[in-house]
Design a protein around this motif. Structure first.
Motif, PDB file in Angstrom:
ATOM      1  N   GLN A  27      13.657  -9.088   5.812  1.00  0.00           N
ATOM      2  CA  GLN A  27      12.676  -9.830   5.023  1.00  0.00           C
ATOM      3  C   GLN A  27      11.558  -8.945   4.486  1.00  0.00           C
ATOM      4  N   GLY A  28      11.540  -7.684   4.874  1.00  0.00           N
ATOM      5  CA  GLY A  28      10.525  -6.774   4.356  1.00  0.00           C
ATOM      6  C   GLY A  28       9.315  -6.597   5.247  1.00  0.00           C
ATOM      7  N   SER A  29       9.345  -7.105   6.469  1.00  0.00           N
ATOM      8  CA  SER A  29       8.229  -6.926   7.409  1.00  0.00           C
ATOM      9  C   SER A  29       8.482  -5.687   8.256  1.00  0.00           C
ATOM     10  N   ASP A  49      -9.427   8.794  12.432  1.00  0.00           N
ATOM     11  CA  ASP A  49      -9.974   7.891  13.449  1.00  0.00           C
ATOM     12  C   ASP A  49     -10.604   6.622  12.882  1.00  0.00           C
ATOM     13  N   ARG A  50     -10.233   6.213  11.682  1.00  0.00           N
ATOM     14  CA  ARG A  50     -10.752   4.945  11.174  1.00  0.00           C
ATOM     15  C   ARG A  50      -9.585   4.141  10.604  1.00  0.00           C
ATOM     16  N   LEU A  51      -9.711   2.853  10.705  1.00  0.00           N
ATOM     17  CA  LEU A  51      -8.675   1.947  10.214  1.00  0.00           C
ATOM     18  C   LEU A  51      -8.740   1.867   8.692  1.00  0.00           C
ATOM     19  N   ILE A  52      -7.595   2.039   8.052  1.00  0.00           N
ATOM     20  CA  ILE A  52      -7.510   1.952   6.597  1.00  0.00           C
ATOM     21  C   ILE A  52      -7.471   0.483   6.188  1.00  0.00           C
ATOM     22  N   HIS A  53      -8.062   0.165   5.079  1.00  0.00           N
ATOM     23  CA  HIS A  53      -8.046  -1.202   4.550  1.00  0.00           C
ATOM     24  C   HIS A  53      -6.601  -1.679   4.438  1.00  0.00           C
ATOM     25  N   PRO A  54      -6.305  -2.929   4.861  1.00  0.00           N
ATOM     26  CA  PRO A  54      -4.920  -3.398   4.903  1.00  0.00           C
ATOM     27  C   PRO A  54      -4.198  -3.440   3.555  1.00  0.00           C
ATOM     28  N   LEU A  55      -4.915  -3.401   2.443  1.00  0.00           N
ATOM     29  CA  LEU A  55      -4.240  -3.463   1.145  1.00  0.00           C
ATOM     30  C   LEU A  55      -3.953  -2.078   0.562  1.00  0.00           C
ATOM     31  N   GLN A  56      -4.415  -1.030   1.213  1.00  0.00           N
ATOM     32  CA  GLN A  56      -4.182   0.318   0.714  1.00  0.00           C
ATOM     33  C   GLN A  56      -2.913   0.902   1.339  1.00  0.00           C
ATOM     34  N   PRO A  57      -1.962   1.355   0.526  1.00  0.00           N
ATOM     35  CA  PRO A  57      -0.729   1.933   1.070  1.00  0.00           C
ATOM     36  C   PRO A  57      -0.920   3.384   1.504  1.00  0.00           C
ATOM     37  N   HIS A  58      -1.453   3.586   2.701  1.00  0.00           N
ATOM     38  CA  HIS A  58      -1.730   4.940   3.160  1.00  0.00           C
ATOM     39  C   HIS A  58      -0.867   5.373   4.342  1.00  0.00           C
ATOM     40  N   SER A  59      -0.119   4.472   4.942  1.00  0.00           N
ATOM     41  CA  SER A  59       0.679   4.879   6.093  1.00  0.00           C
ATOM     42  C   SER A  59       2.110   5.167   5.673  1.00  0.00           C
ATOM     43  N   GLU A  60       2.828   5.846   6.538  1.00  0.00           N
ATOM     44  CA  GLU A  60       4.239   6.115   6.292  1.00  0.00           C
ATOM     45  C   GLU A  60       5.027   4.812   6.215  1.00  0.00           C
ATOM     46  N   VAL A  61       4.617   3.817   6.985  1.00  0.00           N
ATOM     47  CA  VAL A  61       5.271   2.502   6.955  1.00  0.00           C
ATOM     48  C   VAL A  61       5.125   1.876   5.570  1.00  0.00           C
ATOM     49  N   ASP A  62       3.931   1.986   4.996  1.00  0.00           N
ATOM     50  CA  ASP A  62       3.699   1.441   3.656  1.00  0.00           C
ATOM     51  C   ASP A  62       4.564   2.133   2.613  1.00  0.00           C
ATOM     52  N   LEU A  72       7.741  -6.349  -3.461  1.00  0.00           N
ATOM     53  CA  LEU A  72       6.833  -7.009  -2.521  1.00  0.00           C
ATOM     54  C   LEU A  72       5.519  -6.243  -2.397  1.00  0.00           C
ATOM     55  N   ALA A  73       4.423  -6.979  -2.315  1.00  0.00           N
ATOM     56  CA  ALA A  73       3.116  -6.365  -2.061  1.00  0.00           C
ATOM     57  C   ALA A  73       3.069  -5.881  -0.614  1.00  0.00           C
ATOM     58  N   ARG A  74       2.075  -5.089  -0.286  1.00  0.00           N
ATOM     59  CA  ARG A  74       1.979  -4.493   1.050  1.00  0.00           C
ATOM     60  C   ARG A  74       2.043  -5.535   2.162  1.00  0.00           C
ATOM     61  N   ASN A  75       1.312  -6.621   2.035  1.00  0.00           N
ATOM     62  CA  ASN A  75       1.279  -7.643   3.080  1.00  0.00           C
ATOM     63  C   ASN A  75       2.223  -8.808   2.804  1.00  0.00           C
ATOM     64  N   GLU A  76       3.143  -8.651   1.877  1.00  0.00           N
ATOM     65  CA  GLU A  76       4.046  -9.727   1.493  1.00  0.00           C
ATOM     66  C   GLU A  76       5.428  -9.484   2.111  1.00  0.00           C
ATOM     67  N   HIS A  77       6.140 -10.585   2.386  1.00  0.00           N
ATOM     68  CA  HIS A  77       7.522 -10.499   2.857  1.00  0.00           C
ATOM     69  C   HIS A  77       8.254 -11.763   2.456  1.00  0.00           C
TER      70      HIS A  77
END
Length: 137
Positions: A27-29, A49-62, A72-77
């Motif tokens: 499902q894309g999650s 050492d700081r949490l990235i904003h949830p809408l910014q694609p900065h992690s390898e998972v993103d 799909l958007a970053r938080n969409e599935h």
């Protein structure tokens, strides 16, 4: 044709978690699938050492999600009953049947009575809900 499977409680947990990971990947999650697969939270990107904003694609998972699911958007599935990935509905039905069986066999039924585990599984897709019975030793 039908199959009968006898498994231990530990094997049941592994099969249930495998179906959860499989369905979440379908499902894309991806972040939630990884959380279940490795048993800890990996979905939030941490940089310097700081949490990235949830809408910014900065992690390898993103990056992986964007490559596999560009629509799909970053938080969409895709939801459970989606037509794009019908296998997810089937795996979710089996997953919930296993989860419900675990609830029925639990020693802590009272503390779990109002959780999602305590509700009988719903059918998603064309396959029937699996019948899971406890076999006494």
């Amino acid at each position: 044709m039908k199959y009968q499977l006898e498994i231990t409680p530990k094997q049941l947990e592994i099969v249930k978690n495998s179906l959860d990971v499989y369905g979440r990947l379908q499902q894309g999650s991806i972040d939630l699938a990884l959380d279940v697969a490795i048993g800890r939270r990996v979905g939030d990107a941490i940089v310097n050492d700081r949490l990235i904003h949830p809408l910014q694609p900065h992690s390898e998972v993103d990056v992986l999600k964007m490559a596999l699911f560009p629509e799909l958007a970053r938080n969409e599935h895709y939801g459970v009953g989606n037509k794009q990935v019908p296998e997810f509905g089937l795996s979710y039905t089996v997953y919930n049947a296993l989860r419900y069986r675990q609830f029925l066999d639990s020693q802590n039924k009272e503390s779990l009575k109002d959780t999602v585990d305590s509700y009988p599984p719903m059918k998603y897709g064309s396959e029937p809900i699996p019948k899971i019975t406890k076999v006494e030793d």
